[in-house]
Design a protein around this motif. Structure first.
Motif, mmCIF file in Angstrom:
data_model
loop_
_atom_site.group_PDB
_atom_site.id
_atom_site.type_symbol
_atom_site.label_atom_id
_atom_site.label_comp_id
_atom_site.label_asym_id
_atom_site.label_seq_id
_atom_site.Cartn_x
_atom_site.Cartn_y
_atom_site.Cartn_z
ATOM 1 N N GLY A 2 0.705 -1.361 0.098
ATOM 2 C CA GLY A 2 0.013 -0.029 0.007
ATOM 3 C C GLY A 2 0.945 1.335 -0.018
ATOM 4 N N HIS B 97 3.070 3.868 5.321
ATOM 5 C CA HIS B 97 2.836 3.418 6.617
ATOM 6 C C HIS B 97 2.410 2.024 6.516
ATOM 7 C CE1 HIS B 97 -1.252 4.644 4.752
ATOM 8 N NE2 HIS B 97 -1.632 3.808 5.983
ATOM 9 N N ASN B 98 1.826 1.716 5.432
ATOM 10 C CA ASN B 98 1.480 0.148 5.347
ATOM 11 C C ASN B 98 2.611 -0.750 5.006
ATOM 12 O OD1 ASN B 98 -0.743 1.504 3.304
ATOM 13 N ND2 ASN B 98 -1.667 0.635 5.196
ATOM 14 N N THR B 99 3.776 -0.243 4.387
ATOM 15 C CA THR B 99 5.005 -1.136 4.248
ATOM 16 C C THR B 99 5.621 -1.111 5.493
ATOM 17 O OG1 THR B 99 5.161 -0.080 1.890
ATOM 18 C CG2 THR B 99 7.117 -1.027 2.847
ATOM 19 N N GLY C 228 4.388 -0.988 8.492
ATOM 20 C CA GLY C 228 3.699 -1.964 9.460
ATOM 21 C C GLY C 228 3.907 -3.381 8.967
ATOM 22 N N LEU C 229 4.038 -3.771 7.746
ATOM 23 C CA LEU C 229 4.186 -4.933 7.312
ATOM 24 C C LEU C 229 5.767 -5.649 7.801
ATOM 25 C CD1 LEU C 229 2.861 -5.085 3.618
ATOM 26 C CD2 LEU C 229 2.195 -6.481 5.669
ATOM 27 N N LEU D 126 -3.329 -4.454 8.098
ATOM 28 C CA LEU D 126 -2.554 -4.505 7.070
ATOM 29 C C LEU D 126 -3.232 -5.294 5.949
ATOM 30 C CD1 LEU D 126 0.707 -5.060 9.194
ATOM 31 C CD2 LEU D 126 -0.003 -2.791 8.194
ATOM 32 N N CYS D 127 -2.535 -4.991 4.739
ATOM 33 C CA CYS D 127 -3.077 -5.438 3.596
ATOM 34 C C CYS D 127 -2.314 -6.836 2.919
ATOM 35 C CB CYS D 127 -3.018 -4.529 2.450
ATOM 36 S SG CYS D 127 -3.880 -2.884 2.897
#
Length: 472
Positions: A127, A130-132, A134-135, A169-170
């Motif tokens: 994404g 911030h998503n990166t 988080g992963l 998260l995605c």
């Protein structure tokens, strides 16, 4: 190929007729061409059906407004090209063009398909930044492909999927079509039409004005969406004459190339809903609008007092549109998702990988669920506006990427697709040029035409936040 495509189109149109309550889609001209994308799915026919059904209702609306609308036509090749429309933008001055899109796998190691401990595959979508972060934090690894691969090999696919979902998260586990279809979220989606139109309130009829040269002239749309599916819905409504105001916030990330692609026919303002004054401004705009389209996670709009039921109270007669990845009921409704994840969970990625003879799953060569879901949302909106004009009422239109993927899957496969890629010359035939804030831009025209109606956009895409928060 032409005969098979027409048969599939007829099936798809029949299903959309049942979903929208529109008795039939007549006066349609369909030019079926060879498939352009190397895929076993009938994504060209699905997109064509969604576009033709929407244009048919738009034509009916125009006729009710005493406009000289007539036959609806579309080329399957043009419709298929529209599933990658961002790729076909051509900027005359590359130095002024928006930043190029970078594929997720080229931005970070925490992206793409990985084998888990149980030999099942998972897909990670990074994404926005911030998503990166988080992963990588969840995995406890540096941004290094070897480290990420090794760490995921230590976790079962289902466990990692649950961990990503819990952290907002995605990512998702790859499933076979039949596995998804018997799962709880799959069964729930199967019980619902590909386009849901729910009456959520009573209000008087709102006949459309007799003047105007386009079916939706004079109607106002608030577009609170990002990326592709949601913005495509509002862009499609704009092509039929709706006045669209895109509402975002300065702090929210975006993909500049997608902003340009989906911004045709819109003006764009910034409102931060966390600021009471800006929320008040949005509620004022809601009182003026006919359509409110949003793609936030379930519960966000309700938090601000502007969920679908709130909208029906604030503005009786509103058509509320909700777009998400996994549907609007059940435990998965709040999970964030993208095109790639809809393909991952519904079995599309597994089937595509098998079709290509790949070692594992593979993604479709186009954003088939994003754009088609946008077209389906626009179709549902057109049907709801027509109902409002004839019988009154407030409506809630609901679509999701995963439900669209299931619908496309169910239209049947192509055993030996003989593909003919889209050439630059052919794309040029489907394109027009417009002056924009980024200089002259060549772009794909709408794939559908209505005789007697100018289906297209007069406003160029604009940088985010470049307009005041008012309707023209």
């Amino acid at each position: 190929m032409s005969r098979a495509s027409r048969r599939v189109l007829h099936t798809a149109l029949s299903q959309l007729s049942a979903a929208t309550g529109h008795p039939d889609f007549t006066g349609i001209g369909f030019r079926a061409g060879q498939h352009a994308f190397n895929s076993p799915f009938r994504s060209a026919e699905a997109a064509s059906a969604a576009l033709l059904a929407g244009a048919s209702i738009a034509s009916s609306i125009g006729a009710a407004r005493h406009q000289q609308t007539a036959g609806v036509e579309l080329s399957s090749r043009h419709a298929e090209a529209s599933l990658l429309s961002f790729l076909y933008l051509r900027f005359s001055d590359p130095g002024r063009a928006p930043a190029a899109r970078i594929a997720p796998e080229d931005r970070t190691a925490a992206a793409g398909f990985f084998r888990a401990r149980d030999d099942r595959w998972v897909y990670l979508h990074p994404g926005f930044p911030h998503n990166t972060e988080g992963l990588l934090k969840l995995l406890g690894t540096p941004d290094n492909r070897e480290a990420v691969t090794a760490r995921i090999r230590e976790i079962s696919a289902a466990t990692l999927e649950d961990q990503m979902a819990a952290a907002g998260l995605c990512g998702a586990m790859v499933r076979a079509p039949e596995e998804w279809d018997i799962s709880v979220p799959g069964r729930l989606l199967r019980s619902q039409p590909v386009v849901e139109i729910i009456q959520i309130g009573e209000s008087p009829r709102e006949p459309l004005p007799g003047t105007g040269s386009k079916p939706l002239d004079g109607l106002k749309v608030l577009d609170l969406t990002r990326i592709l599916a949601g913005p495509t819905c509002a862009r499609t409504l704009a092509s039929y004459g709706a006045g669209v105001l895109r509402v975002g916030a300065e702090h929210l990330p975006s993909i500049p190339l997608f902003v340009a692609d989906t911004g045709f026919g819109k003006r764009s303002c910034h409102l931060d809903l966390n600021l009471p004054a800006d929320l008040t401004t949005l509620k004022r705009l809601i009182g003026e609008a006919d359509v409110f389209s949003q793609s936030y996670r379930t519960g966000v709009m309700e938090h601000f007092g502007i969920g679908a039921m709130d909208l029906a109270r604030l503005r009786p007669g509103m058509v509320a549109v909700s777009i998400n990845c996994y549907g609007h009921e059940g435990d998965w409704r709040g999970r964030p998702g993208w095109e790639q994840l809809a393909q991952t969970v519904t079995g599309m990625a597994q089937v595509q990988g098998n079709h290509l003879g790949a070692e594992g799953p593979a993604l479709m060569p186009a954003a088939v669920n994003d754009y088609t879901t946008g077209y389906l949302a626009a179709l549902g909106t057109l049907a709801a506006l027509q109902r409002r004009a004839e019988t009154g009422g407030s409506y809630w239109v609901r679509v999701s990427l995963a439900r669209t993927a299931m619908w496309i899957r169910d239209l049947g496969g192509i055993r030996n697709p003989g593909t003919r890629p889209l050439s630059e010359k052919e794309i040029g035939k489907y394109s027009a040029t417009m002056e924009t804030a980024w200089g002259p831009v060549r772009y794909l025209r709408p794939a559908v035409t209505i005789a007697g109606t100018d289906v297209g956009w007069h406003l160029p895409p604009a940088p985010l936040g470049s307009s005041p928060a008012v309707f023209d």
